[in-house]
Design a protein around this motif. Structure first.
Motif, PDB file in Angstrom:
ATOM      1  N   MET A 120     -78.076  26.478 -36.974  1.00 33.30           N
ATOM      2  CA  MET A 120     -77.236  27.600 -36.526  1.00 33.30           C
ATOM      3  C   MET A 120     -78.073  28.586 -35.713  1.00 33.30           C
ATOM      4  N   THR A 123     -78.860  26.977 -32.190  1.00 35.20           N
ATOM      5  CA  THR A 123     -77.682  26.811 -31.333  1.00 35.20           C
ATOM      6  C   THR A 123     -76.947  28.140 -31.148  1.00 35.20           C
ATOM      7  N   GLU A 124     -77.605  29.241 -31.470  1.00 34.72           N
ATOM      8  CA  GLU A 124     -77.086  30.602 -31.267  1.00 34.72           C
ATOM      9  C   GLU A 124     -75.877  30.943 -32.133  1.00 34.72           C
ATOM     10  N   GLN A 125     -75.604  30.126 -33.160  1.00 39.11           N
ATOM     11  CA  GLN A 125     -74.457  30.449 -34.017  1.00 39.11           C
ATOM     12  C   GLN A 125     -74.698  31.729 -34.810  1.00 39.11           C
ATOM     13  N   ASP A 127     -76.461  34.313 -33.678  1.00 40.17           N
ATOM     14  CA  ASP A 127     -76.172  35.381 -32.712  1.00 40.17           C
ATOM     15  C   ASP A 127     -74.664  35.566 -32.569  1.00 40.17           C
ATOM     16  N   ALA A 128     -73.938  34.434 -32.579  1.00 45.53           N
ATOM     17  CA  ALA A 128     -72.479  34.515 -32.442  1.00 45.53           C
ATOM     18  C   ALA A 128     -71.867  35.290 -33.611  1.00 45.53           C
ATOM     19  N   LEU A 129     -72.405  35.080 -34.824  1.00 42.37           N
ATOM     20  CA  LEU A 129     -71.923  35.849 -35.975  1.00 42.37           C
ATOM     21  C   LEU A 129     -72.074  37.343 -35.707  1.00 42.37           C
ATOM     22  N   THR A 130     -73.253  37.719 -35.197  1.00 44.59           N
ATOM     23  CA  THR A 130     -73.505  39.132 -34.941  1.00 44.59           C
ATOM     24  C   THR A 130     -72.534  39.683 -33.908  1.00 44.59           C
ATOM     25  N   THR A 131     -72.274  38.918 -32.839  1.00 44.49           N
ATOM     26  CA  THR A 131     -71.350  39.428 -31.825  1.00 44.49           C
ATOM     27  C   THR A 131     -69.924  39.493 -32.368  1.00 44.49           C
ATOM     28  N   LEU A 132     -69.639  38.784 -33.452  1.00 52.26           N
ATOM     29  CA  LEU A 132     -68.327  38.890 -34.081  1.00 52.26           C
ATOM     30  C   LEU A 132     -68.356  39.908 -35.215  1.00 52.26           C
ATOM     31  N   THR A 134     -70.166  40.295 -37.746  1.00 51.23           N
ATOM     32  CA  THR A 134     -70.373  39.782 -39.096  1.00 51.23           C
ATOM     33  C   THR A 134     -71.868  39.691 -39.354  1.00 51.23           C
ATOM     34  N   ASN A 135     -72.313  40.364 -40.409  1.00 47.33           N
ATOM     35  CA  ASN A 135     -73.737  40.380 -40.717  1.00 47.33           C
ATOM     36  C   ASN A 135     -74.177  39.006 -41.248  1.00 47.33           C
TER      37      ASN A 135
ATOM     38  N   ILE B  56     -76.431  43.777 -26.106  1.00 46.01           N
ATOM     39  CA  ILE B  56     -75.561  43.476 -27.241  1.00 46.01           C
ATOM     40  C   ILE B  56     -76.146  43.976 -28.554  1.00 46.01           C
ATOM     41  N   LEU B  58     -78.769  42.136 -30.042  1.00 48.84           N
ATOM     42  CA  LEU B  58     -79.428  41.010 -30.709  1.00 48.84           C
ATOM     43  C   LEU B  58     -80.942  41.155 -30.628  1.00 48.84           C
ATOM     44  N   GLU B  82     -72.109  47.766 -36.124  1.00 46.56           N
ATOM     45  CA  GLU B  82     -70.939  46.886 -36.176  1.00 46.56           C
ATOM     46  C   GLU B  82     -69.733  47.522 -35.486  1.00 46.56           C
ATOM     47  N   THR B  85     -70.244  46.799 -31.934  1.00 47.01           N
ATOM     48  CA  THR B  85     -70.114  45.369 -31.661  1.00 47.01           C
ATOM     49  C   THR B  85     -68.649  44.936 -31.612  1.00 47.01           C
ATOM     50  N   PHE B  92     -71.051  32.137 -25.402  1.00 42.49           N
ATOM     51  CA  PHE B  92     -72.440  31.693 -25.367  1.00 42.49           C
ATOM     52  C   PHE B  92     -72.605  30.468 -24.469  1.00 42.49           C
ATOM     53  N   ALA B  96     -71.812  27.889 -29.005  1.00 45.01           N
ATOM     54  CA  ALA B  96     -72.224  28.419 -30.316  1.00 45.01           C
ATOM     55  C   ALA B  96     -71.058  28.466 -31.301  1.00 45.01           C
ATOM     56  N   PHE B  98     -69.017  27.575 -34.676  1.00 44.03           N
ATOM     57  CA  PHE B  98     -69.468  27.324 -36.052  1.00 44.03           C
ATOM     58  C   PHE B  98     -69.036  25.916 -36.429  1.00 44.03           C
ATOM     59  N   VAL B 114     -63.294  40.274 -39.675  1.00 47.39           N
ATOM     60  CA  VAL B 114     -63.526  41.663 -39.298  1.00 47.39           C
ATOM     61  C   VAL B 114     -62.233  42.476 -39.390  1.00 47.39           C
ATOM     62  N   ARG B 159     -62.290  32.224 -28.783  1.00 45.97           N
ATOM     63  CA  ARG B 159     -62.849  33.012 -29.884  1.00 45.97           C
ATOM     64  C   ARG B 159     -63.238  34.404 -29.402  1.00 45.97           C
TER      65      ARG B 159
END
Lengths: 256, 260
Positions: A120, A123-125, A127-132, A134-135, B56, B58, B82, B85, B92, B96, B98, B114, B159
């Protein structure tokens, strides 16, 4: 000079890694107790850690119990049901149940966590959590810590029962002991503090396994090779820490 | 009555970022107005990704600041971070997605986790977003790993837009796609950004894509913005660096450090 420098560098590295793991642990534990929670993910991890580890842990336990009975029979000669039952129940509940179950789960679950979270990461998953919004500590780390700490004691309880049963099987069918006498000796020799120390160990081992799996996965870098490295590191570090803490907990419980 | 002009949607002030002694960003100043679509172009390894990650949150800049809607967000952490964000949606480079979740749960992720929407409602919204980007609803239960690269990009886009973000980020949206699929994704990006009325920041090295999706283009080279202007003006930029990049010449001021 070169030796001194190498020594210095590895000492600094050790402190740096310890510090990073410390911060990671603090974050992980903090997010176990601060909302939002992800009960669905905790449940999934519980099934993964608790239920799907049963065959591995059960097989390890039954053979260990059997071999304990064989060894103590050949070692002590025919010393009677009581001695063998005693060795088996002590050995399994205090040491071999938690340690061997812990090592097997470290191999199975620690590796899986590191590989999954490591993939994860690369594959930047994450990072994707953070942009959504979600910690990742809440979503990935906390559920695994909670599930491992909750499920390891149950697994060890099962390992204890199956391990004692392994010793029982060998004693009854190989040595021809009286089943009732053997079971009574087992029950008489089962002491609460030994069993309880094993369960405490199990919870600590669960924490170590999940912590190492998530830590190495979370910090993996450099594509598939990095994920492979993370997986190896997770299993090796979890196993070593597990043995270290096994000693520490045993000392706390019994060395007084 | 005087009206003060609204603050820029995104602003970076003198961003610096180094990795182990290698200075990647050397003072990046960028301003993106509400509703604007800006593409940052530049060769591989020139700091495009680092720039977008700093904006962003990150990554954190060594010095300089990032402002979103006029608010300095550089030092924000935890809940405050958050909150900011939530204005973002990001597509991505490798989508990316899940891979532990089916397609629809990927799309509905922000709605469920969220916005705390009920799963059934979130699923309907997710299907809507999927249709918007040209996906058939019947792939909702599939695993992302079963999809082609172009389909994964579409799911990633769905998404990103499902939570109706104010600011969209696109990281190399066409990389790894064939030219036709690249063009399809570009058109979807234009359409969804317009429908949301969002501000968009893309990073790309694909000039055809940059010309399609952007109103303005900024070129990053050697850690700073060397040119910034409307997309129509890029052919007459007067900058050798820009000329070399947009025409794809191997000789010029940009030294690609090929082993020679």
């Amino acid at each position: 000079m070169g030796l001194l420098r190498a020594l210095g560098r590895s000492v600094i590295n050790l402190f740096a890694v310890t510090g990073r793991i410390g911060v990671f642990t603090g974050n992980g534990v903090f997010h176990c107790f601060s909302p939002p929670f992800f009960p669905r993910l905790v449940g999934q991890q519980m099934v993964e850690i608790g239920f799907y580890s049963l065959p591995v842990v059960g097989l390890t336990a039954i053979f260990t119990g059997m071999v304990l009975a064989l060894q103590s029979f050949s070692g002590f000669g025919f010393a009677g049901e009581a001695t063998i039952a005693n060795v088996v129940v002590w050995g399994i509940t205090r040491e071999l149940g938690p340690v061997l179950a812990g090592l097997m789960v470290a191999g199975r679950i620690g590796a899986a966590m590191a590989a999954e979270i490591g993939t994860m990461r690369v594959t930047e998953q994450i990072d994707a959590l953070t942009t959504l919004s979600t910690n990742p500590y809440k979503y990935l780390v906390a559920p695994r810590l909670i599930a491992a700490v909750a499920m390891m004691p149950l697994l060890v309880l099962v390992a204890d029962i199956i391990g004692v049963m392994g010793g029982f099987i060998v004693s009854i069918y190989d040595f021809g002991f009286n089943p009732m006498t053997y079971l009574r000796s087992t029950w008489d020799n089962l002491e609460f503090i030994g069993f309880f120390s094993g369960i405490v160990k199990a919870a600590v081992f669960g924490f170590i396994i999940a912590l190492m799996g998530t830590y190495h996965g979370y910090n993996s870098k450099g594509g598939s090779q990095g994920v492979g490295q993370a997986t190896t590191n997770a299993v090796v570090s979890a196993s070593i820490l597990l043995l270290l803490f096994n000693f520490i907990i045993t000392a706390i419980f019994f060395a007084a | 009555m005087t009206t003060t002009p609204p603050p820029a949607k995104i602003e970076t002030r003198d961003l610096h970022k180094a990795f182990g002694g290698k200075q990647v960003l050397r003072g990046v100043n960028l301003t993106i107005q509400p509703g604007e679509s800006l593409a940052v172009i530049g060769a591989s390894g020139t700091g495009k990704s680092v720039l977008i990650k700093n904006i962003i949150g990150l990554m954190h800049p060594d010095s300089g600041s990032v402002l979103i809607d006029g608010q300095d967000v550089t030092a924000l952490t935890g809940r405050d971070r958050e909150q900011v964000t939530r204005k973002f949606g990001m597509l991505f480079q490798g989508a990316a997605l899940f891979d532990s979740l089916p397609v629809w749960e990927n799309v509905a992720f922000g709605l469920i986790q969220v916005q705390r929407m009920a799963r059934q409602d979130a699923r309907e919204k997710a299907i809507e977003a999927m249709i918007q980007v040209g996906l058939e609803p019947d792939i909702a239960e599939r695993s992302p790993a079963e999809l082609s690269g172009g389909m994964q990009k579409r799911v990633g886009l769905a998404r990103a837009i499902a939570t109706k973000p104010e600011i969209m980020f696109f990281d190399e949206p066409t990389t790894g796609l064939d030219p036709i699929m690249g063009s399809v994704i570009d058109n979807l990006i234009i359409k969804s950004v317009r429908e949301l009325g969002a501000t968009a920041l893309s990073i790309t090295h694909d000039m055809a894509s940059a010309r399609r999706i952007a109103d303005n283009i900024a070129m990053i080279y050697d850690g700073i913005i060397v040119w910034h202007g409307p997309v129509d003006a890029i052919d007459d930029s007067g900058s050798d660096v820009v000329d070399q990049f947009i025409n794809g010449r191997s000789h010029g001021p940009i030294d690609m450090l090929v082993a020679s």
